[in-house]
Scaffold this motif. Structure first.
Motif, mmCIF file in Angstrom:
data_model
loop_
_atom_site.group_PDB
_atom_site.id
_atom_site.type_symbol
_atom_site.label_atom_id
_atom_site.label_comp_id
_atom_site.label_asym_id
_atom_site.label_seq_id
_atom_site.Cartn_x
_atom_site.Cartn_y
_atom_site.Cartn_z
ATOM 1 N N VAL A 106 -0.836 2.145 7.640
ATOM 2 C CA VAL A 106 0.315 1.509 7.555
ATOM 3 C C VAL A 106 0.615 0.529 7.388
ATOM 4 O O VAL A 106 0.530 -0.118 8.836
ATOM 5 N N SER A 107 0.483 -0.566 6.212
ATOM 6 C CA SER A 107 0.542 -1.887 6.129
ATOM 7 C C SER A 107 1.867 -2.438 6.243
ATOM 8 O O SER A 107 2.570 -2.203 5.498
ATOM 9 N N ILE A 108 2.534 -3.082 7.451
ATOM 10 C CA ILE A 108 3.657 -3.570 7.322
ATOM 11 C C ILE A 108 3.661 -5.025 6.655
ATOM 12 O O ILE A 108 3.676 -5.899 7.244
ATOM 13 N N ASN A 109 4.438 -5.817 5.732
ATOM 14 C CA ASN A 109 4.515 -6.757 4.908
ATOM 15 C C ASN A 109 5.680 -7.537 4.969
ATOM 16 O O ASN A 109 6.499 -7.551 4.693
ATOM 17 N N ASN A 110 5.526 -9.161 5.477
ATOM 18 C CA ASN A 110 6.932 -9.867 5.338
ATOM 19 C C ASN A 110 7.363 -9.946 3.877
ATOM 20 O O ASN A 110 6.224 -11.167 3.763
ATOM 21 N N LEU A 169 5.495 -13.339 4.785
ATOM 22 C CA LEU A 169 3.765 -12.884 4.356
ATOM 23 C C LEU A 169 2.984 -12.648 5.442
ATOM 24 O O LEU A 169 1.753 -12.326 4.732
ATOM 25 N N LYS A 170 2.724 -12.411 6.070
ATOM 26 C CA LYS A 170 1.432 -11.464 7.617
ATOM 27 C C LYS A 170 2.064 -10.102 7.204
ATOM 28 O O LYS A 170 3.328 -9.560 6.960
ATOM 29 N N ASN A 171 1.245 -9.367 7.800
ATOM 30 C CA ASN A 171 1.543 -8.029 8.086
ATOM 31 C C ASN A 171 1.500 -7.526 9.556
ATOM 32 O O ASN A 171 0.755 -9.010 10.431
HETATM 33 C C1 NAG Z 1 -2.751 -7.885 6.590
HETATM 34 O O1 NAG Z 1 -2.994 -8.959 7.478
HETATM 35 C C2 NAG Z 1 -4.747 -9.758 7.794
HETATM 36 C C3 NAG Z 1 -4.689 -10.617 8.502
HETATM 37 O O2 NAG Z 1 -3.860 -11.435 7.217
HETATM 38 C C4 NAG Z 1 -4.846 -9.804 5.824
HETATM 39 O O3 NAG Z 1 -6.885 -9.652 6.344
HETATM 40 C C5 NAG Z 1 -5.538 -7.811 5.496
HETATM 41 O O4 NAG Z 1 -5.832 -8.413 4.351
HETATM 42 C C6 NAG Z 1 -3.526 -8.403 5.401
HETATM 43 N N1 NAG Z 1 -3.197 -6.954 4.664
HETATM 44 C C7 NAG Z 1 -2.107 -6.315 3.575
HETATM 45 C C8 NAG Z 1 -2.019 -5.135 3.753
HETATM 46 O O5 NAG Z 1 -1.897 -7.785 2.859
#
Ligand code: NAG
Length: 123
Positions: free
Chosen positions: A28-32, A59-61
């Motif tokens: 599960v990826s939660i992105n801001n 914009l990080k997750n």
């Molecule tokens: C989550 O962040 C990482 C590190 O910044 C990045 O490599 C990855 O692609 C991101 N994943 C998603 C699903 O956005």
């Protein structure tokens, strides 16, 4: 008799396939995606796990992985906060979600799963 045997084999194969699917791993990826670009504080729990508080910059997750449970459906719920009140959402509900890579974008009005946006939980 042969027909019955075939039916039995096919149905047990289907059951194995269903259970293999039901016990797989899920990310599960939660992105801001807050438009105000504030840090997002996320805290996720299930009945068995407390994943702790995580701060996710714009914009990080934050990503977590778990194994689905075969018998009880897995449910992870999270709180989300930027400035002011906590908002809640069931981020993974095994009876609702069929994703192995579940990508959520968090906005002020609620989380979006690809282009499908949801409202925060009422309570
Ligand atoms: C989550 O962040 C990482 C590190 O910044 C990045 O490599 C990855 O692609 C991101 N994943 C998603 C699903 O956005």
């Amino acid at each position: 008799m042969i027909f019955l045997l075939k039916l039995l084999i096919v149905s047990s194969m289907m059951r194995m396939w269903v259970s293999a699917k039901a016990i797989g791993r899920v990310d599960v990826s939660i992105n801001n995606y807050l438009q105000n670009k504030l840090d997002l504080t996320v805290h996720c729990k299930s009945a068995n796990d407390d994943l702790g508080e995580h701060i996710v910059p714009y914009l990080k997750n934050y990503t977590f992985t778990f194994k689905k449970r075969f018998f009880q459906g897995t449910l992870f719920f999270c709180s989300f906060q930027w400035n002011g009140p906590l908002h809640w959402f069931d981020i993974y509900d095994q009876s609702r979600d069929d994703c192995d890579d579940c990508l959520w974008e968090i906005t002020e009005t609620g989380p979006c799963f690809y282009s499908q946006c949801y409202e925060w939980n009422k309570s």
